[in-house]
Design an enzyme around this catalytic site. Structure first.
Site, PDB file in Angstrom:
ATOM      1  N   GLU A  29       1.586   0.064  -5.059  1.00 13.79           N
ATOM      2  CA  GLU A  29       0.260   1.099  -5.279  1.00 13.79           C
ATOM      3  C   GLU A  29       1.102   2.452  -5.614  1.00 13.79           C
ATOM      4  O   GLU A  29       1.591   3.095  -4.874  1.00 13.79           O
ATOM      5  CB  GLU A  29      -0.515   1.084  -4.131  1.00 13.79           C
ATOM      6  CG  GLU A  29      -1.649   2.116  -4.375  1.00 13.79           C
ATOM      7  CD  GLU A  29      -2.580   2.691  -3.090  1.00 13.79           C
ATOM      8  OE1 GLU A  29      -3.876   2.870  -3.288  1.00 13.79           O
ATOM      9  OE2 GLU A  29      -1.706   2.621  -2.205  1.00 13.79           O
ATOM     10  N   ASP A  62       1.012  -1.242  -0.020  1.00 17.93           N
ATOM     11  CA  ASP A  62       0.025   0.033   0.211  1.00 17.93           C
ATOM     12  C   ASP A  62       0.845   1.089   0.016  1.00 17.93           C
ATOM     13  O   ASP A  62       2.123   1.410   0.554  1.00 17.93           O
ATOM     14  CB  ASP A  62      -0.909   0.090   1.262  1.00 17.93           C
ATOM     15  CG  ASP A  62      -1.931   1.000   1.296  1.00 17.93           C
ATOM     16  OD1 ASP A  62      -2.619   1.131   0.564  1.00 17.93           O
ATOM     17  OD2 ASP A  62      -1.647   1.919   2.179  1.00 17.93           O
TER      18      ASP A  62
END
Length: 623
Positions: A369, A340
């Site tokens: 990400e 993330d």
């Protein structure tokens, strides 16, 4: 002089008493470790009141050597670095002064090179454990955790999904035809519900990096889930967050060292102005003209006040995080990691993490990400990029350009310039920037975006998006429920794009896990997508084939894949009017072929003559 002597005597007596006092150790991270790793060093983070000042740490175990002991700023942490080069599996005794602790060294299930990650042969299915399915033995309330409520009528509170609930539906994923499951984080998120009705049901505020959140299950449940998923041919991708932790992590109230967090001053009851908020702008990381303040806000600013920003430039913290990744790989057997908020953390530290993961697990895969919609930005983050100043070692990046371009194109008419499906053509043009386009993850929606359908049910646009997503040179990722027309937007709250999967919870009258429980429209979409997904499995034309795309002509966008004499043509009419597919324009691909089959309908097409396409029609022709 006498007073000084008495003071010295008191200090000496106090230190002697401290040394004689038996230390209390609350826990050690990692909870166990493995022999036979390429890097024989392991860091043990020891938690316990006053443990920093223990006089000595001794180990009497064959093949294990104490390399170093690090005493941090906080008295309640001690770092012990061990060398396990010649160690064998077994239980060793750690001696912290007079306190003895048993610590297990385990045998690895397999060497790191045998761990196979996800590839473009896979289709990832993303789901949120809290929102997918609940098992029969789900606990109503878990003692010892901060206050929380499970209320399915509130989109921002916990709903009560768990790992065993998902496990009970593994056959559903096989029926659908996906090959890998990506969960939003399952690690402990022990944060109390806020007064205004929000919770960390999403999982992105870790409070224990070595423990599954008890509301989802136990570490053993997670291991059992992975084993059973593997037995059914499904891979598991674990979501991790190294940019920040949850506010209730012990590191927040008792920082191991003063530089463990970025911008922590405001925690010491300093004025609120000391709080540093991230700008959410990721471009300063690659911007050659970036200002110092912009760069600082991106990498050191907190994501939100309830998620402390970790300082990966602290070498001991970075070692902790690297080991944590390896521990989950070894312990439960995950097949990939989704990281993330990748660019929010320090790029050089993340590169070191990736380099070590790749060295230990050369066939493993990690996707980061990287939420900027320009291909040049995304490509910079991929391993071996010539655009980057230093190598990121990150094998897979997320194609936010694909998501962004289709989000615009679906509501537009494809013209002769830049609108509609021209946007997708214009995105793929820049694939020359990627070192490995086959290792780019594309998607049309996820847990952070509006659902592709918005508040509607436009299946023609959805089928076009999925037809392209599942046939181009990418690793495709789906979002749970798309196959049964789940929709929603974030206008009011993120929870409206994270609704419960119908049929996953006790009392659900609507059950999308079965053919009988789906509506006619849901079943039609499920059948269509399942057919496409099963056709894609093991299809070398899609997995290995050369890609050729044609500038949209007369509103029609065509992408070809070719491999060993076989061809697949994805044909999309990007207009709301009928359109003519002019076969002569695609002669370089069609060649001498005269017949082709639409894999979605089994309808045969004559490639010797032009074809009329219905408004927004999608064809996937195979010949």
């Amino acid at each position: 002089m006498k007073r000084l002597f008495i003071f010295s005597l008191l200090v000496s007596t106090t230190l002697t008493m401290m040394a004689a006092k038996k230390s209390v150790i609350d826990r050690i991270d990692p909870t166990n470790w493995y022999v036979g790793m390429k890097n024989p060093s392991v860091q043990l983070m020891v938690y316990g009141q006053g443990i920093r000042d223990v006089a000595s740490v001794n180990i009497d175990y064959p093949g294990v050597v104490v390399d170093s002991i690090v005493r941090l700023d906080s008295p309640n942490y001690l770092l012990v670095y061990l060398n396990l080069k010649d160690a064998q599996p077994g239980t060793m005794t750690l001696n912290f002064g007079k306190t003895k602790v048993q610590y297990q060294l385990k045998q690895r299930e397999m060497s790191g090179d045998k761990r196979m990650g996800f590839t473009n042969a896979d289709v990832l299915y993303q789901l949120m454990p809290d929102r997918f399915a609940q098992s029969a033995n789900h606990p109503k309330q878990i003692k010892g955790m901060h206050s929380y409520v499970e209320d399915r009528t509130k989109p921002s509170l916990r709903h009560g999904g768990d790992l065993n609930g998902i496990r009970e539906h593994l056959d559903y994923f096989n029926e659908l035809g996906v090959t890998a499951l990506w969960f939003t984080p399952v690690m402990e998120n022990d944060s109390p519900d806020s007064e205004n009705g929000f919770s960390t049901y999403h999982g992105y505020a870790t409070t224990n990096y070595y423990k599954v959140d008890p509301r989802f299950g136990s570490n053993e449940d997670y291991k059992h889930f992975c084993d059973e998923a593997h037995a059914k041919g499904l891979k598991i991708v674990m979501d991790m967050i190294f940019n920040h932790s949850g506010f209730e992590h012990p590191w927040t109230k008792d920082m191991p060292s003063k530089d463990w967090l970025n911008a922590p001053d405001w925690l010491d009851e300093q004025p609120q102005s000391k709080y540093l908020q991230t700008s959410y702008k990721l471009t300063p990381i690659v911007d050659p003209y970036a200002s110092e303040i912009d760069l600082k806000e991106t990498t050191e600013g907190w994501f939100v006040p309830s998620m402390p920003d970790l300082n990966q430039h602290n070498p001991h913290l970075l070692r902790y995080l690297i080991q944590n990744s390896m521990w989950w790989i070894e312990t439960v057997g995950i097949d990939g990691i989704r990281m993330d908020t990748y660019p929010y953390a320090y790029a050089d530290a993340m590169a070191q993490w990736m380099k070590e993961i790749n060295e230990e697990y050369p066939n493993f895969n990690t996707v980061g990400e990287t939420w900027v919609t320009e291909p040049a930005y995304t490509a910079t983050w991929q391993k071996d990029s010539k655009l980057a100043k230093t190598n990121s070692y990150l094998k897979t990046v997320m194609d936010f350009s694909f998501y962004n371009k289709f989000s615009q194109a679906k509501d537009e008419e494809t013209d002769g310039f830049e609108k509609g499906l021209n946007r997708l053509y214009g995105s793929f043009v820049y694939d020359y920037l990627y070192p490995n386009p086959s290792s780019v993850m594309a998607f049309i929606e996820n847990h952070d975006t509006d659902r592709f359908l918005g508040e509607g049910k436009d299946t023609l646009a959805l089928k076009q998006a999925l037809s392209l997503l599942l046939t181009v040179n990418r690793i495709p990722q789906l979002y749970y429920g798309t196959e049964v027309l789940m929709n929603g937007t974030k206008v009011i709250t993120d929870g409206n794009v994270r609704k419960d999967f119908p049929g996953g919870f006790p009392g659900d009258e609507h059950n999308c896990f079965t053919r009988e429980g789906r509506t006619q429209a849901e079943q039609s979409m499920f059948t269509w997508l399942s057919r496409l997904l099963h056709w894609r499995q093991g299809n070398d034309v899609i997995i290995k084939g050369k890609q050729t795309q044609f500038i949209p002509f007369n509103g029609i966008y065509v992408v070809a894949r070719q491999y060993q004499g076989k061809t697949v043509l994805t044909i999309l009419n990007g207009t709301s009017e009928p359109a003519t597919f002019d076969v002569s324009r695609y002669a370089e691909i069609i060649g001498n072929a005269t017949k082709a089959k639409d894999i979605l309908t089994d309808h045969n097409y004559d490639l010797s003559e032009n074809q009329e396409l219905k408004p927004r029609q999608s064809l996937i022709l195979e010949f």
